[in-house]
Enzyme design. Sequence first.
Site, PDB file in Angstrom:
ATOM      1  CB  SER A 183      -1.144   0.080   1.067  1.00  0.00           C
ATOM      2  OG  SER A 183      -0.234   0.020   2.432  1.00  0.00           O
ATOM      3  CG  LEU A 184       2.484   1.995  -3.052  1.00  0.00           C
ATOM      4  CD1 LEU A 184       3.136   2.037  -4.404  1.00  0.00           C
ATOM      5  CD2 LEU A 184       3.752   1.514  -2.440  1.00  0.00           C
ATOM      6  N   GLY A 185      -0.269   4.772   0.247  1.00  0.00           N
ATOM      7  CA  GLY A 185      -0.871   5.730   0.523  1.00  0.00           C
ATOM      8  C   GLY A 185      -1.378   6.507  -0.619  1.00  0.00           C
ATOM      9  CB  ALA A 186      -1.621  10.214  -1.535  1.00  0.00           C
ATOM     10  CG  ASP A 187       2.251   8.122  -4.589  1.00  0.00           C
ATOM     11  OD1 ASP A 187       1.808   8.909  -5.192  1.00  0.00           O
ATOM     12  OD2 ASP A 187       3.463   8.049  -4.321  1.00  0.00           O
TER      13      ASP A 187
ATOM     14  N   GLY B 124      -4.912   0.838   5.531  1.00  0.00           N
ATOM     15  CA  GLY B 124      -4.330  -0.522   5.141  1.00  0.00           C
ATOM     16  C   GLY B 124      -5.249  -1.665   5.286  1.00  0.00           C
ATOM     17  CG  ASP B 125      -6.232  -2.342   9.146  1.00  0.00           C
ATOM     18  OD1 ASP B 125      -5.002  -2.763   9.144  1.00  0.00           O
ATOM     19  OD2 ASP B 125      -6.654  -1.430  10.164  1.00  0.00           O
TER      20      ASP B 125
HETATM   21  N1  LIG Z   1      -4.407  10.535   0.805  1.00  0.00           N
HETATM   22  C1  LIG Z   1      -5.034   9.353   0.245  1.00  0.00           C
HETATM   23  N2  LIG Z   1      -5.799   9.561  -0.806  1.00  0.00           N
HETATM   24  C2  LIG Z   1      -6.492   8.306  -1.210  1.00  0.00           C
HETATM   25  N3  LIG Z   1      -6.377   7.182  -1.123  1.00  0.00           N
HETATM   26  C3  LIG Z   1      -5.495   7.005   0.158  1.00  0.00           C
HETATM   27  C4  LIG Z   1      -4.746   7.861   0.797  1.00  0.00           C
HETATM   28  N4  LIG Z   1      -4.145   7.347   1.583  1.00  0.00           N
HETATM   29  C5  LIG Z   1      -4.083   6.310   1.964  1.00  0.00           C
HETATM   30  N5  LIG Z   1      -5.226   5.991   0.732  1.00  0.00           N
HETATM   31  C6  LIG Z   1      -5.761   4.601   0.467  1.00  0.00           C
HETATM   32  O1  LIG Z   1      -5.727   3.742   1.485  1.00  0.00           O
HETATM   33  C7  LIG Z   1      -4.671   2.572   1.314  1.00  0.00           C
HETATM   34  C8  LIG Z   1      -3.729   2.337   2.269  1.00  0.00           C
HETATM   35  O2  LIG Z   1      -2.983   3.242   2.628  1.00  0.00           O
HETATM   36  P1  LIG Z   1      -1.609   3.302   3.395  1.00  0.00           P
HETATM   37  O3  LIG Z   1      -0.738   2.920   2.564  1.00  0.00           O
HETATM   38  O4  LIG Z   1      -1.251   4.835   4.105  1.00  0.00           O
HETATM   39  O5  LIG Z   1      -2.026   2.045   4.438  1.00  0.00           O
HETATM   40  P2  LIG Z   1      -1.143   1.935   6.058  1.00  0.00           P
HETATM   41  O6  LIG Z   1       0.068   2.879   6.048  1.00  0.00           O
HETATM   42  O7  LIG Z   1      -1.127   0.494   5.805  1.00  0.00           O
HETATM   43  O8  LIG Z   1      -2.417   2.320   6.973  1.00  0.00           O
HETATM   44  P3  LIG Z   1      -2.738   1.887   8.402  1.00  0.00           P
HETATM   45  O9  LIG Z   1      -1.359   1.475   8.788  1.00  0.00           O
HETATM   46  O10 LIG Z   1      -2.955   3.012   9.192  1.00  0.00           O
HETATM   47  O11 LIG Z   1      -3.581   0.990   8.311  1.00  0.00           O
HETATM   48  C9  LIG Z   1      -3.854   3.144  -0.082  1.00  0.00           C
HETATM   49  O12 LIG Z   1      -3.502   1.892  -0.882  1.00  0.00           O
HETATM   50  C10 LIG Z   1      -4.770   3.861  -0.861  1.00  0.00           C
HETATM   51  O13 LIG Z   1      -5.741   3.291  -1.544  1.00  0.00           O
HETATM   52  O1  LIG Z   2       0.710  -1.041  16.533  1.00  0.00           O
HETATM   53  P1  LIG Z   2       0.084  -1.732  15.350  1.00  0.00           P
HETATM   54  O2  LIG Z   2      -0.507  -3.131  15.966  1.00  0.00           O
HETATM   55  O3  LIG Z   2       0.899  -2.015  14.322  1.00  0.00           O
HETATM   56  O4  LIG Z   2      -0.994  -1.024  14.577  1.00  0.00           O
HETATM   57  C1  LIG Z   2      -2.295  -0.934  15.682  1.00  0.00           C
HETATM   58  C2  LIG Z   2      -3.027   0.200  14.978  1.00  0.00           C
HETATM   59  O5  LIG Z   2      -2.547   1.309  14.836  1.00  0.00           O
HETATM   60  O6  LIG Z   2      -3.467  -0.266  13.700  1.00  0.00           O
HETATM   61  C3  LIG Z   2      -4.688  -0.031  13.343  1.00  0.00           C
HETATM   62  C4  LIG Z   2      -4.873   0.640  12.082  1.00  0.00           C
HETATM   63  O7  LIG Z   2      -4.270   0.025  11.008  1.00  0.00           O
HETATM   64  C5  LIG Z   2      -5.293   0.641  14.555  1.00  0.00           C
HETATM   65  O8  LIG Z   2      -6.735   0.132  14.747  1.00  0.00           O
HETATM   66  C6  LIG Z   2      -4.340   0.219  15.841  1.00  0.00           C
HETATM   67  O9  LIG Z   2      -4.532   1.092  16.750  1.00  0.00           O
END
Ligand SMILES: Nc1ncnc2c1ncn2[C@@H]1O[C@H](COP(=O)(O)OP(=O)(O)OP(=O)(O)O)[C@@H](O)[C@H]1O
Ligand SMILES: O=P(O)(O)OC[C@@]1(O)O[C@H](CO)[C@@H](O)[C@@H]1O
Length: 302
Positions: free
Chosen positions: A214-218, A245-246
Amino acid sequence: MIVTVTYNPAVDQTIQFDEQMAPDRVMRADEAQFDAGGKGINAAQLLTAMDRPCVATGLLGGFTGSFIRETLQDDGVETAFVDVDGTTRLNTTAIAAAEEYKLNQAGPAVGESVVDSLLEQVRAQSPDRVLVGGSLPPGLTPDAIDRIATGGDWETIVDTGGDVLRELDAQYGLCKPNRAELGDATGADVSTVEGCADAADAFRDRGFDRVLASLGADGAVLAGDAGQLYAEALDIDVVDTVGAGDALLSGVLSAWEAGADDETALRTGVTVSAQVVQRAGTAVPDLDDIDSLRDGVTVRRL
Ligand SMILES: Nc1ncnc2c1ncn2[C@@H]1O[C@H](COP(=O)(O)OP(=O)(O)OP(=O)(O)O)[C@@H](O)[C@H]1O
Ligand SMILES: O=P(O)(O)OC[C@@]1(O)O[C@H](CO)[C@@H](O)[C@@H]1O
């Protein structure tokens, strides 16, 4: 049927301020919200909302554990948790002006015997897929995840930090690192989408049939036997990205459970994550229109 395992659940507290964070003064939040959290628990809530059979397991203790248990019951999520002596953690997201601060606790220490108890709960459900999500509490090592992966006849999906990913030894169906975790796990240059896709593809050799980065906004990349797929993120107004990401992973798994191909699954994941980031905290958004909204996601082969 999917079982989710959350070794280190959390109550997610989201507080919002209309000014920037500043030291040495009392910051007063305009809004506060509490959600049942932890990566596997978030996924179980989203999968249940998408009508996919799912059971949430993990370790719960104390008043925060009771809150999570009651919230999931109210949301109609099936559960099979193991009780622990400590108190489940409280994680805080502070949104101040346009900035997001994520403050996560370590969680209560547990003994290795909890892995046997959890495995018993997982086996009792006879799942096709098991998702192990989130960090490990003090007292557990990556072996606790490998033991779930080798504990029965199911495909295991893992969503955890890059350092833990690097230490896993079993064979997994999928892992879902974000960009930083992919960089930590591989040491590769992840500054471009192409770099991420190559790193994800190469990381498959470490015991993962597919890697969903997962690449956030990318957007997101899915690397598997059929090659590298890249989906752009949707252009939306983000409130906070906790649980993004979930949501991506839940959308992908939900589509696979319905028999969809990888491309459709990736579109579904991006669409579900877009719904989640448009709301505060890890509350479950309305997911009724996901199948039609996913047509708006652009996917291309790299
Ligand atoms: N700024 C954004 N605009 C649009 N979509 C986004 C944005 N940020 C995240 N997303 C969507 O969410 C997905 C997961 O984001 P990200 O890579 O930030 O996950 P993460 O870091 O695993 O998040 P978390 O650990 O909080 O669950 C991305 O692949 C994208 O589809
Ligand atoms: O500390 P971890 O286990 O890596 O992440 C936990 C957490 O940040 O991840 C979820 C969002 O993805 C939240 O519900 C929770 O608080």
